[in-house]
Design an enzyme around this catalytic site. Structure first.
Site, PDB file in Angstrom:
ATOM      1  N   TYR A  15      30.805  51.298  52.050  1.00  0.00           N
ATOM      2  CA  TYR A  15      30.321  49.989  51.626  1.00  0.00           C
ATOM      3  C   TYR A  15      30.872  48.865  52.508  1.00  0.00           C
ATOM      4  O   TYR A  15      32.077  48.774  52.750  1.00  0.00           O
ATOM      5  CB  TYR A  15      30.709  49.691  50.162  1.00  0.00           C
ATOM      6  CG  TYR A  15      30.392  48.255  49.794  1.00  0.00           C
ATOM      7  CD1 TYR A  15      29.071  47.858  49.578  1.00  0.00           C
ATOM      8  CD2 TYR A  15      31.394  47.283  49.743  1.00  0.00           C
ATOM      9  CE1 TYR A  15      28.763  46.546  49.301  1.00  0.00           C
ATOM     10  CE2 TYR A  15      31.097  45.964  49.459  1.00  0.00           C
ATOM     11  CZ  TYR A  15      29.775  45.595  49.245  1.00  0.00           C
ATOM     12  OH  TYR A  15      29.473  44.289  48.979  1.00  0.00           O
ATOM     13  N   HIS A  49      26.563  33.399  54.590  1.00  0.00           N
ATOM     14  CA  HIS A  49      27.393  33.042  53.439  1.00  0.00           C
ATOM     15  C   HIS A  49      27.988  31.636  53.540  1.00  0.00           C
ATOM     16  O   HIS A  49      28.590  31.153  52.578  1.00  0.00           O
ATOM     17  CB  HIS A  49      28.519  34.066  53.266  1.00  0.00           C
ATOM     18  CG  HIS A  49      28.064  35.354  52.657  1.00  0.00           C
ATOM     19  ND1 HIS A  49      27.021  36.085  53.156  1.00  0.00           N
ATOM     20  CD2 HIS A  49      28.514  36.050  51.569  1.00  0.00           C
ATOM     21  CE1 HIS A  49      26.844  37.172  52.416  1.00  0.00           C
ATOM     22  NE2 HIS A  49      27.730  37.167  51.450  1.00  0.00           N
ATOM     23  N   ASN A  51      35.783  38.215  51.925  1.00  0.00           N
ATOM     24  CA  ASN A  51      36.282  38.642  50.617  1.00  0.00           C
ATOM     25  C   ASN A  51      37.725  38.188  50.473  1.00  0.00           C
ATOM     26  O   ASN A  51      38.481  38.159  51.438  1.00  0.00           O
ATOM     27  CB  ASN A  51      36.223  40.160  50.503  1.00  0.00           C
ATOM     28  CG  ASN A  51      34.900  40.680  49.981  1.00  0.00           C
ATOM     29  OD1 ASN A  51      34.772  41.842  49.678  1.00  0.00           O
ATOM     30  ND2 ASN A  51      33.892  39.822  49.879  1.00  0.00           N
ATOM     31  N   TYR A 102      55.526   9.330  18.358  1.00  0.00           N
ATOM     32  CA  TYR A 102      55.567  10.674  18.921  1.00  0.00           C
ATOM     33  C   TYR A 102      55.605  10.678  20.445  1.00  0.00           C
ATOM     34  O   TYR A 102      56.214  11.559  21.054  1.00  0.00           O
ATOM     35  CB  TYR A 102      54.344  11.482  18.471  1.00  0.00           C
ATOM     36  CG  TYR A 102      54.375  11.954  17.038  1.00  0.00           C
ATOM     37  CD1 TYR A 102      55.406  11.599  16.172  1.00  0.00           C
ATOM     38  CD2 TYR A 102      53.356  12.753  16.543  1.00  0.00           C
ATOM     39  CE1 TYR A 102      55.418  12.025  14.857  1.00  0.00           C
ATOM     40  CE2 TYR A 102      53.357  13.192  15.229  1.00  0.00           C
ATOM     41  CZ  TYR A 102      54.395  12.827  14.388  1.00  0.00           C
ATOM     42  OH  TYR A 102      54.401  13.254  13.092  1.00  0.00           O
ATOM     43  N   ARG A 155      59.259  10.208  20.873  1.00  0.00           N
ATOM     44  CA  ARG A 155      60.108  11.144  20.137  1.00  0.00           C
ATOM     45  C   ARG A 155      59.866  12.594  20.558  1.00  0.00           C
ATOM     46  O   ARG A 155      60.757  13.430  20.496  1.00  0.00           O
ATOM     47  CB  ARG A 155      59.842  10.986  18.644  1.00  0.00           C
ATOM     48  CG  ARG A 155      60.943  11.563  17.788  1.00  0.00           C
ATOM     49  CD  ARG A 155      60.687  11.585  16.297  1.00  0.00           C
ATOM     50  NE  ARG A 155      59.697  10.689  15.782  1.00  0.00           N
ATOM     51  CZ  ARG A 155      59.067  10.896  14.627  1.00  0.00           C
ATOM     52  NH1 ARG A 155      59.324  11.983  13.913  1.00  0.00           N
ATOM     53  NH2 ARG A 155      58.181  10.030  14.185  1.00  0.00           N
ATOM     54  N   PHE A 214      38.962  41.412  44.688  1.00  0.00           N
ATOM     55  CA  PHE A 214      38.565  40.040  45.056  1.00  0.00           C
ATOM     56  C   PHE A 214      38.245  39.178  43.841  1.00  0.00           C
ATOM     57  O   PHE A 214      38.053  37.973  43.962  1.00  0.00           O
ATOM     58  CB  PHE A 214      37.330  40.079  45.969  1.00  0.00           C
ATOM     59  CG  PHE A 214      36.243  41.008  45.482  1.00  0.00           C
ATOM     60  CD1 PHE A 214      35.730  40.909  44.211  1.00  0.00           C
ATOM     61  CD2 PHE A 214      35.751  42.001  46.316  1.00  0.00           C
ATOM     62  CE1 PHE A 214      34.736  41.754  43.761  1.00  0.00           C
ATOM     63  CE2 PHE A 214      34.752  42.865  45.874  1.00  0.00           C
ATOM     64  CZ  PHE A 214      34.235  42.737  44.596  1.00  0.00           C
ATOM     65  N   GLU A 220      26.597  41.561  41.041  1.00  0.00           N
ATOM     66  CA  GLU A 220      27.819  40.806  40.729  1.00  0.00           C
ATOM     67  C   GLU A 220      27.544  40.069  39.416  1.00  0.00           C
ATOM     68  O   GLU A 220      27.263  38.870  39.389  1.00  0.00           O
ATOM     69  CB  GLU A 220      28.146  39.870  41.889  1.00  0.00           C
ATOM     70  CG  GLU A 220      28.471  40.677  43.147  1.00  0.00           C
ATOM     71  CD  GLU A 220      28.377  39.883  44.443  1.00  0.00           C
ATOM     72  OE1 GLU A 220      28.211  38.651  44.379  1.00  0.00           O
ATOM     73  OE2 GLU A 220      28.456  40.498  45.516  1.00  0.00           O
TER      74      GLU A 220
END
Length: 496
Positions: A54, A84, A196, A278, A281, A327, A411
């Protein structure tokens, strides 16, 4: 100074030191041999394997069933990087890009990615020469790591994309021409190894942790000044209270507040009010919870930045090339969402103290000016703080709670960790601005307690602050003072 990339543990403190002190990177001999060994194993595997591997001899994502001929393997990697690089939006700041580059080198150096030595060394060349690839904030879903931003980070290695060098944006081809380099020739799997990984998410996480650590310390100092200006009480910081609820951050904050208040004339004055609100405090409980969150997130990110997160993982000593999911950004997406909530709370309680200081109570004039009415004084800085805090609250919707399938459903669950990182980045910036506004108000309010003095530490901070931001007698343009307050927080070495 030189930092040798090795199998040794890379800490976030070391990253901060490397970036701030302009270290140069260099591969140790052991690291060089690991990279070479892994690459030689991968080349041999490609030459002898009858089964598809792959991302090495196949397409990517849902195209994993399509085998690629040996004569096209290099083009496959270039095509991957070009296709990409789809980032958009604002640019990732250069200091975060530099951390990304360092983390990518570190991840590739373990010898489980199959990159060639010259590819890793070119990344180091970019780092050492302050060459910043142009990377964009938007585009990563944090699933196959940070495909889009890492494509932009690594395109210039092959002479594509853009970089910033000495303040000038230029093409990847141009920076190679100027430096006298030849673009890297990618081998099989290298594009996938470069794209990746979680280095974009991790860089945002590391940057945020560095600044969150600084701001949590500063927040205590500013809160102490506000407490003094508001004529607050010291009992909430008695360690006996915190030892019966022993959260570490809570105890540390109470101890820090006691140290900050030591030697104060103001804190020793008899108090009319039995209790404080608060926001005063509960400083140990709220600031402490933020510190504990910071410690937790730091422990998770520490693992991530010392990991190999690309795919497939090449294990030469085990004779394995394994396609899996290192990844995926989920391990750091959720912690970054958590840290965003914590830092938002730090700004939330800060804004409430600012509101109390301008409320015209406990002997302080309305809006912290001697002649309110004619002067609006500090009315509107609190509005600004409220606006910023509200925006941070809307940014606290966890990115990791969302997932949109990609790559034709291959994915089908993504982390949205990159969105968690960019949101956290904005929340950190917002928190810094809100704390700066509290300091602006606290310094003004403290003047109305004269001639009494606060502690030596608080008085020193106040005196340094007055060198850049004056006491406001009558209305004047305020935004430059807020900007200088922000700058003061970034550069003044506040006591720990």
């Amino acid at each position: 100074m030189i930092h040798k990339i090795s199998a040794g543990h890379l800490t976030q403190d070391k990253i901060e030191e490397i970036i701030l002190n302009d270290y140069k990177l260099e591969l140790s001999e052991e690291t060089r041999q690991r990279i070479i060994h892994c690459r030689e194993y991968l080349d041999n595997k490609v030459a002898t394997s009858k089964e598809p591997i792959y991302g090495v001899t196949t397409g990517f994502g849902s195209l994993c069933k399509i085998s690629i001929g040996e004569d096209q393997l290099a083009q496959l990697q270039i095509n991957l990087m070009m296709s990409h690089a789809c980032g958009t939006g604002d640019r990732v700041p250069n200091d975060i890009v530099k951390i990304m580059t360092l983390l990518k080198v570190q991840s590739l150096s373990y010898g489980y990615s199959g990159c060639k030595l010259d590819t890793v060394e070119r990344l180091i060349d970019f780092f050492n020469n302050d060459i910043y690839p142009v990377v964009y904030m938007q585009g990563s879903v944090g699933a196959s790591g940070d495909l889009v931003p890492l494509a932009h980070l690594c395109l210039p290695l092959v002479g594509l994309g853009e970089v910033e060098y000495k303040g000038e944006v230029m093409s990847g081809a141009e920076i190679h021409r100027r430096m006298g380099w030849e673009p890297v020739k990618l081998g099989s799997k290298e594009g996938l190894a470069l794209l990746n990984g979680t280095q974009n998410m991790s860089a945002f996480a590391v940057w945020s942790l560095i600044h969150a650590k600084r701001l949590t310390n500063i927040a205590d100092v500013i809160a102490a000044m506000s407490l003094e200006a508001y004529d607050g009480r010291r009992e909430p910081f008695n360690l006996a209270v915190h030892m019966v609820r022993p959260h570490q951050g809570q105890i540390a904050t109470a101890a820090h507040m006691n140290e900050l208040l030591k030697g104060s004339e103001l804190i020793e004055q008899p108090k009319v009010n039995v209790q404080d609100p608060y926001s005063f405090r509960c400083i140990p409980q709220v600031h402490g919870a933020v510190k504990d969150t910071l410690s937790y997130v730091k422990s998770i990110v520490d693992i991530e930045i010392n990991a190999t997160t690309d795919n497939p993982t090449v294990c030469p000593d085990d004779d394995l090339i394994i396609s899996a999911g290192n990844f995926h950004g989920e391990p750091i997406a959720m912690p970054m969402d958590f840290l965003a909530i914590a830092m938002c709370e730090l700004s939330n309680i800060s804004e409430r103290r600012t509101y109390k200081l301008v409320s015209g109570t406990r002997g302080l004039p309305s809006f912290l000016v001697a002649k309110p009415g004619l002067n609006s004084g500090f009315m509107i800085p609190q509005y600004t703080a409220a606006s910023i805090v509200s925006q941070s609250k809307t940014l606290c919707m966890p990115s990791s709670a969302d997932s949109i399938p990609t790559s034709q459903g291959q994915e089908d669950h993504v982390s949205m960790g990159a969105n968690a990182g960019t949101k956290l980045y904005r929340v950190i910036q917002n928190t810094e601005r809100v704390l700066a506004i509290e300091l602006f108000n606290a310094a003004q309010a403290l003047e109305f307690r004269r001639p009494l003095k606060s502690s030596p530490i608080i008085e020193r901070v106040h005196a340094e602050y007055r060198k850049v931001v004056p006491f406001i007698e009558n209305d004047e343009v305020m935004y430059p003072h807020i900007a200088r307050s922000v700058d003061f927080l970034r550069h003044f070495p506040v006591e720990k």
